[in-house]
Design an enzyme around this catalytic site. Sequence first.
Site, short mmCIF file in Angstrom:
data_model
loop_
_atom_site.label_atom_id
_atom_site.label_comp_id
_atom_site.label_asym_id
_atom_site.label_seq_id
_atom_site.Cartn_x
_atom_site.Cartn_y
_atom_site.Cartn_z
N LYS A 26 -34.26 2.66 7.01
CA LYS A 26 -33.89 3.78 6.13
C LYS A 26 -34.17 3.44 4.66
O LYS A 26 -34.76 4.25 3.93
CB LYS A 26 -32.40 4.11 6.35
CG LYS A 26 -31.89 5.30 5.57
CD LYS A 26 -30.78 6.01 6.31
CE LYS A 26 -29.45 5.27 6.26
NZ LYS A 26 -28.81 5.31 4.94
N ARG A 127 -18.06 10.35 -3.51
CA ARG A 127 -18.45 8.95 -3.78
C ARG A 127 -18.70 8.71 -5.28
O ARG A 127 -19.14 9.60 -5.98
CB ARG A 127 -19.68 8.59 -2.94
CG ARG A 127 -19.34 8.62 -1.46
CD ARG A 127 -20.53 8.32 -0.59
NE ARG A 127 -20.99 6.95 -0.74
CZ ARG A 127 -22.06 6.47 -0.13
NH1 ARG A 127 -22.78 7.26 0.66
NH2 ARG A 127 -22.42 5.22 -0.30
N ASP A 325 -23.68 -2.87 5.44
CA ASP A 325 -23.55 -1.72 6.35
C ASP A 325 -23.10 -2.12 7.75
O ASP A 325 -22.86 -1.25 8.59
CB ASP A 325 -24.88 -0.97 6.43
CG ASP A 325 -25.24 -0.32 5.10
OD1 ASP A 325 -24.31 0.04 4.35
OD2 ASP A 325 -26.44 -0.19 4.81
N LYS A 352 -18.18 3.85 0.80
CA LYS A 352 -19.34 4.27 1.59
C LYS A 352 -19.13 5.72 2.06
O LYS A 352 -18.33 6.44 1.50
CB LYS A 352 -19.56 3.30 2.75
CG LYS A 352 -19.91 1.90 2.30
CD LYS A 352 -21.24 1.86 1.59
CE LYS A 352 -21.58 0.48 1.06
NZ LYS A 352 -22.80 0.47 0.26
N ARG A 356 -14.51 2.79 4.88
CA ARG A 356 -14.77 2.16 6.18
C ARG A 356 -13.72 1.13 6.57
O ARG A 356 -13.51 0.88 7.76
CB ARG A 356 -16.17 1.54 6.19
CG ARG A 356 -17.25 2.61 6.25
CD ARG A 356 -18.65 2.06 6.32
NE ARG A 356 -19.58 3.16 6.55
CZ ARG A 356 -20.88 3.11 6.30
NH1 ARG A 356 -21.42 2.01 5.80
NH2 ARG A 356 -21.64 4.15 6.55
N ARG A 401 -21.97 5.48 10.66
CA ARG A 401 -21.76 4.11 11.16
C ARG A 401 -20.40 3.95 11.82
O ARG A 401 -20.23 3.13 12.72
CB ARG A 401 -21.98 3.08 10.04
CG ARG A 401 -23.41 3.15 9.49
CD ARG A 401 -23.86 1.89 8.81
NE ARG A 401 -24.98 2.17 7.92
CZ ARG A 401 -26.26 2.31 8.33
NH1 ARG A 401 -26.57 2.18 9.61
NH2 ARG A 401 -27.21 2.57 7.46
C1 S3P Z 1 -28.87 0.81 0.28
C2 S3P Z 1 -28.02 -0.04 -0.35
C3 S3P Z 1 -26.63 -0.25 0.08
C4 S3P Z 1 -26.39 0.26 1.49
C5 S3P Z 1 -27.01 1.59 1.73
C6 S3P Z 1 -28.51 1.54 1.49
C7 S3P Z 1 -30.24 0.97 -0.27
O1 S3P Z 1 -25.76 0.45 -0.79
O2 S3P Z 1 -25.01 0.32 1.77
O3 S3P Z 1 -26.79 2.01 3.07
O4 S3P Z 1 -31.12 1.50 0.43
O5 S3P Z 1 -30.45 0.55 -1.41
P1 S3P Z 1 -25.22 -0.21 -2.16
O6 S3P Z 1 -26.35 -0.34 -3.09
O7 S3P Z 1 -24.21 0.78 -2.65
O8 S3P Z 1 -24.61 -1.51 -1.75
#
Ligand code: S3P
Length: 450
Positions: A26, A127, A325, A352, A356, A401
Amino acid sequence: MDDIVDLIEARFSKGLRGSFVVPGDKSISHRSLILGSMAIGETIAHGLLEAQDVLNTVSALNALGSQIKKVQSGIWSIRGVGVGGFMEPDDVINCGNSGTSVRLLMGVVSTCPINTTFTGDSSLRKRPMDRVVSPLKEFGCTFSSNFDNKLPINLIGTRDAIPIRYELPIPSAQVKSAILLAGLNVRGRTTVVEREPSRDHTEKMLTAFGANLVSQRKEHLSEISVDGFPKLRPLVIKIPGDISSAAFPIAAACMIPGSNIILKGIGINPLRVGFLDTLIEMGANLRILNRRFVGGELIGDIRVIYTNDLKGIDVPESRSAKMIDEYPILAMVAATATGSTTMKGIRELRYKESDRIAAVSKGLLESGVEVMESDDQLVVSGSQRNGIRGGIQIDAANDHRIAMSFLCLGLVTKESIEVIGAHSILTSFPNFVELMNSIGAIMIMPKSEI
Ligand code: S3P
């Protein structure tokens, strides 16, 4: 993709078996679309994750002037507008459930002289956005929100941005990426400093697209700098399988006796593999085979064979950025292990798609597992499979999740576990139920038309 219903029931299952792939990463999918849009010419992305979060990035970038189209399943063409070439969108940009879309795109438009309003679903609107608003303001752009820097947010980008140097107060790849992407349209050198290294897909991809990026580790700090006004050249990108999606079948195989599975072509970037390191420390029979580089990212095949002696461990705070995650699914594995597992320094989980820590504690307690939560810590007492009742309904609300974690737990509990709000799974892993069932899990969609 809409063939997933909102209620799914997971039932006691026998060993998982098979060799399979999971959908594309992703994080890398979002970045392929964004950087492809900032290059001039046609970028082709192979293995793009065709899930709701990424499709929200597609719509947003098309609204900003790029031309992104699906060529065939998993293959997408991106015709970019060049750095700074984005147009003012006609309408509000709705990023749905996707924090990565909104935070990275705010970075992109903050240094373009356009006016953009961002919003999202009820989870995303709760958020925190201060984490990107504060650093991006330093470039000279203007934000306004009626909701304490939460979405909806209007952002007026600046024409006369000045480069910044910013030290991240929390480890966050989203914030780091937002700043680096903003810095591309700023004359001079923009620098981000981070204490705990977070996933570096943006850095790797920026270098591949031709930006001048320098990343160095100096006395417990990483300093990442990018020069403004690069000419980004289009690329052909191959996106690996998402380790964060792979975590669910991997965890299920660690919990279900008799399991023996191989996941092929999974991204094993060293800054993403904290979950695998943790399982190995707990005693899992997990091996990474055929390590190789594809387009600058390390990938491998992951083999997991069930073993019945997983032990609880202390997961240090220093590992949290590398598995941020994966804590919900780790908590499920911990519940089936012997002894307690302590997860330290995980406050970020409260921000998140849902809180969580609270969601995991509530669901595990209801299933008969002993759990202790504090502000930034979770302790799960392993009771092996026997002690976990199940027989509960989890409301995953908007959190994919949480939905997938409890569905995996339901494969080993005495009574089944039902998850409502399972539609959220479409944000990251559209074929989750189909794939799990194809390797031996029993997940039932009562009202499904399948
Ligand atoms: C992500 C960074 C993470 C992760 C998210 C995807 C990314 O978040 O939890 O699912 O693609 O940069 P944070 O930057 O808030 O830690």
